[in-house]
Design a protein around this motif. Structure first.
Motif, PDB file in Angstrom:
ATOM      1  N   UNK A  18       0.822  -1.216   0.000  1.00 11.27           N
ATOM      2  CA  UNK A  18       0.000   0.000   0.000  1.00 11.27           C
ATOM      3  C   UNK A  18       0.854   1.264   0.000  1.00 11.27           C
ATOM      4  N   UNK A  19       2.013   1.211   0.644  1.00 10.22           N
ATOM      5  CA  UNK A  19       2.908   2.369   0.620  1.00 10.22           C
ATOM      6  C   UNK A  19       3.420   2.622  -0.792  1.00 10.22           C
ATOM      7  N   UNK A 106       2.291   3.750  16.767  1.00  8.35           N
ATOM      8  CA  UNK A 106       1.109   3.985  15.945  1.00  8.35           C
ATOM      9  C   UNK A 106       1.464   4.408  14.525  1.00  8.35           C
ATOM     10  N   UNK A 107       2.703   4.148  14.106  1.00  7.72           N
ATOM     11  CA  UNK A 107       3.143   4.491  12.757  1.00  7.72           C
ATOM     12  C   UNK A 107       3.256   3.232  11.912  1.00  7.72           C
ATOM     13  N   UNK A 111       1.228   5.064   6.400  1.00  7.21           N
ATOM     14  CA  UNK A 111       0.859   6.352   6.993  1.00  7.21           C
ATOM     15  C   UNK A 111       1.979   7.375   6.845  1.00  7.21           C
ATOM     16  N   UNK A 112       3.229   6.922   6.872  1.00  2.85           N
ATOM     17  CA  UNK A 112       4.353   7.837   6.625  1.00  2.85           C
ATOM     18  C   UNK A 112       4.249   8.408   5.213  1.00  2.85           C
ATOM     19  N   UNK A 126      -5.065   3.881   4.748  1.00  3.29           N
ATOM     20  CA  UNK A 126      -5.915   3.266   5.777  1.00  3.29           C
ATOM     21  C   UNK A 126      -5.893   1.752   5.634  1.00  3.29           C
ATOM     22  N   UNK A 127      -5.978   1.249   4.408  1.00  7.20           N
ATOM     23  CA  UNK A 127      -5.907  -0.202   4.194  1.00  7.20           C
ATOM     24  C   UNK A 127      -4.572  -0.753   4.691  1.00  7.20           C
TER      25      UNK A 127
END
Length: 324
Positions: A18-19, A106-107, A111-112, A126-127
């Motif tokens: 996903x990233x 929480x990373x 999200x980064x 989010x996925x």
């Protein structure tokens, strides 16, 4: 820049896929060379070889485990973009290196990347967060966007199934090679369209249900004041489900740490550790005490624990995670 000058290196789990998908939606590299593998196969920079003058993107693999190879690549004039949330150790500083490292509990790498792209493809972030067992963070983000409960569950299932596909002792255990799965994901801008239309995802959904049915009667092998230890059989389905099971067990008992033991063909053990969800701290610190151990504070593992060290590990696990 020629296509052969571009290399994308990524963890073959939900977070890595996903990233990279977010980055390539933002800046396409359709002919980039892809280097990836099962979730625990993270010494990936060694595979690049003695290249020079290339543009290399590295996502969701520990800098600490790839330090020597990274330094060699930089010395040969390669430009490297590196984003990750695992333990990174001593910093590497170089004019050709751009790092975005965040080891907070929480990373995750999705999200980064989402922060770097100012939320341009946030549904995929989010996925990825769901896939990395950051369910509460993912749901908070989804609610802030006004996503309906059904939409949240679709993103959660995408993360779960992409992550499920990443686990195995070798790529032969995986249902879909991670590079192929990334290419399938990358056909879709919209994750909800991916959820509805992807044959790859449907295959993972059906196999996941069958594999998890085999784990339905799993019971702890031992318990401590602050944790539970489970052992899985030496089977392909166990190899594929070990990480998902660890995540599910930690959500079931968020005040407890969890260790999942899986016997390897050489009679050593692969160990998956989850810190209590209530704290998200300590898993990597424990696992780094052992050769081939590493990860992040909430979730870590040991690739090969000799059977002779099992008793010591179990005692260490009990001391490291006292009752909350």
């Amino acid at each position: 820049m020629a296509a052969q000058d571009r290399i994308d290196v990524f963890n073959g789990d939900a977070d890595g896929i996903c990233a990279l998908h977010q980055l390539r939606l933002h800046a396409p590299r359709p002919d980039a060379r892809l280097i990836t593998g099962p979730k625990r196969d993270i010494a990936l920079l060694e595979r690049i070889g003695a290249v020079s003058g290339q543009r290399i993107t590295v996502l969701d693999i520990s800098l600490d485990r790839n330090r020597d190879a990274l330094i060699r690549l930089l010395a040969r004039g390669n430009r490297v973009f590196y984003a990750d949330h695992h333990f990174s150790g001593q910093a590497v500083v170089h004019d050709l290196l751009e790092t975005h490292l965040d080891p907070a509990p929480d990373a995750c790498t999705s999200l980064i990347v989402d922060r770097l792209l100012a939320g341009a493809h946030c549904l995929w972030a989010i996925a990825g967060a769901f896939g990395d067992n950051l369910d509460e963070n993912a749901r908070q983000y989804a609610r802030s966007l006004g996503l309906a409960a059904r939409q949240q569950e679709m993103l959660a299932e995408i993360g779960l199934l992409l992550n499920y596909n990443g686990y195995g002792l070798s790529e032969g255990d995986l249902l879909i090679p991670p590079a192929e799965l990334f290419r399938e994901v990358h056909r879709f801008d919209d994750p909800f369209a991916f959820h509805r239309r992807s044959g790859h995802l449907d295959r993972l959904r059906r196999n996941y249900a069958a594999d998890m049915a085999r784990a339905a009667d799993l019971r702890p092998e031992s318990t401590t004041g602050g944790g539970r230890v489970f052992r899985l059989p030496a089977t392909a389905w166990a190899n594929r489900t070990v990480g998902v099971i660890a995540n599910e067990l930690s959500r079931e008992q968020p005040a407890l740490a969890h260790a999942i033991l899986l016997t390897r063909p050489d009679n050593s053990l692969r160990v998956s550790v989850r810190a209590p969800l209530a704290t998200g701290q300590g898993a990597d610190e424990l696992c780094r005490r052992y050769a081939s151990g590493g990860g992040r504070s909430a979730a870590a593992g040991i690739d090969r624990l000799p059977m002779a060290e099992l008793a010591a590990f179990l005692a260490d696990f009990a001391r490291h995670f006292p009752p909350l």
